[in-house]
Design a protein around this motif. Structure first.
Motif, mmCIF file in Angstrom:
data_model
loop_
_atom_site.group_PDB
_atom_site.id
_atom_site.type_symbol
_atom_site.label_atom_id
_atom_site.label_comp_id
_atom_site.label_asym_id
_atom_site.label_seq_id
_atom_site.Cartn_x
_atom_site.Cartn_y
_atom_site.Cartn_z
ATOM 1 N N GLU A 112 16.977 -30.171 -6.081
ATOM 2 C CA GLU A 112 16.781 -30.891 -7.343
ATOM 3 C C GLU A 112 15.630 -30.294 -8.150
ATOM 4 O O GLU A 112 15.664 -30.276 -9.371
ATOM 5 C CB GLU A 112 16.421 -32.361 -7.074
ATOM 6 N N LEU A 113 14.585 -29.861 -7.456
ATOM 7 C CA LEU A 113 13.333 -29.489 -8.127
ATOM 8 C C LEU A 113 13.262 -28.040 -8.557
ATOM 9 O O LEU A 113 12.550 -27.700 -9.484
ATOM 10 C CB LEU A 113 12.158 -29.781 -7.190
ATOM 11 N N ASN A 114 13.963 -27.173 -7.820
ATOM 12 C CA ASN A 114 14.010 -25.748 -8.151
ATOM 13 C C ASN A 114 12.673 -25.020 -8.127
ATOM 14 O O ASN A 114 12.421 -24.155 -8.962
ATOM 15 C CB ASN A 114 14.674 -25.536 -9.520
ATOM 16 N N ALA A 115 11.814 -25.353 -7.171
ATOM 17 C CA ALA A 115 10.581 -24.571 -7.011
ATOM 18 C C ALA A 115 10.938 -23.229 -6.380
ATOM 19 O O ALA A 115 11.870 -23.136 -5.575
ATOM 20 C CB ALA A 115 9.590 -25.314 -6.119
ATOM 21 N N THR A 116 10.193 -22.203 -6.745
ATOM 22 C CA THR A 116 10.435 -20.868 -6.194
ATOM 23 C C THR A 116 10.007 -20.777 -4.737
ATOM 24 O O THR A 116 10.652 -20.132 -3.925
ATOM 25 C CB THR A 116 9.641 -19.825 -7.022
ATOM 26 N N TYR A 117 8.870 -21.437 -4.416
ATOM 27 C CA TYR A 117 8.311 -21.329 -3.067
ATOM 28 C C TYR A 117 8.186 -22.701 -2.417
ATOM 29 O O TYR A 117 7.965 -23.698 -3.092
ATOM 30 C CB TYR A 117 6.921 -20.676 -3.114
ATOM 31 N N LEU A 118 8.269 -22.699 -1.100
ATOM 32 C CA LEU A 118 8.076 -23.898 -0.288
ATOM 33 C C LEU A 118 7.006 -23.594 0.747
ATOM 34 O O LEU A 118 6.945 -22.486 1.264
ATOM 35 C CB LEU A 118 9.359 -24.266 0.460
ATOM 36 N N MET A 119 6.195 -24.601 1.043
ATOM 37 C CA MET A 119 5.217 -24.472 2.125
ATOM 38 C C MET A 119 5.290 -25.749 2.935
ATOM 39 O O MET A 119 5.340 -26.845 2.374
ATOM 40 C CB MET A 119 3.809 -24.294 1.554
#
Length: 149
Positions: A112-119
């Motif tokens: 849903e959010l479409n962030a490029t990176y996840l941590m």
């Protein structure tokens, strides 16, 4: 005594009231009761600002998010200057083991959010991923990139 985390050493402001210790949150500009997950969250925010050079103005903490009509809260998010999402961080308490379902949870949020990176971090172990939206999967990275203005 607070658990040492696998982050550089940072200096925090603490306050003691009614036998509860609080830690000052630079982003929310207020004292937050110090729980194990909050300890991890505060280290993560400082790490992003002081070691990855993300501007404080682009970092948001504990925001609510609607996902398929359900309210979810994310721990830390970093925006791009254009308002799109750069990074989502899921913080867990140090004693919580990070497993596949932790990643699946954050990846689901991120469709849903479409962030490029996840941590994902529990303060001891940190995992970083880059999204591959075309194939709806994520690729593990050794680290997240520093902020580039």
């Amino acid at each position: 005594m607070l658990q040492d985390l696998n982050f550089p050493k940072f200096t925090f402001r603490f306050k003691n009231s009614e036998n509860k210790v609080s830690i000052f949150d630079e982003i929310r500009k207020k004292f937050i009761i110090l729980q194990p997950e909050e300890w991890v969250r505060q280290h993560t925010v400082r790490f992003l600002m002081e070691h990855k050079n993300y501007p404080k103005s682009l970092i948001n903490v504990e925001k609510e998010l609607k996902l398929n009509g359900l309210s979810k809260r994310y721990d830390v998010v970093v925006f791009n200057p254009d308002g799109s999402l750069h990074l989502i961080v899921e913080c867990k308490a140090p004693k919580i083991k990070i497993n596949q379902s932790t990643f699946d949870q954050i990846a689901r949020y991120n469709l849903e959010l479409n962030a490029t990176y996840l941590m994902v971090t529990n303060g001891i172990n940190h995992y970083y991923c880059q999204m591959d939206f075309e194939n709806e999967k994520y690729v593990f990275l050794k680290d997240i990139p520093e902020y580039e203005s």
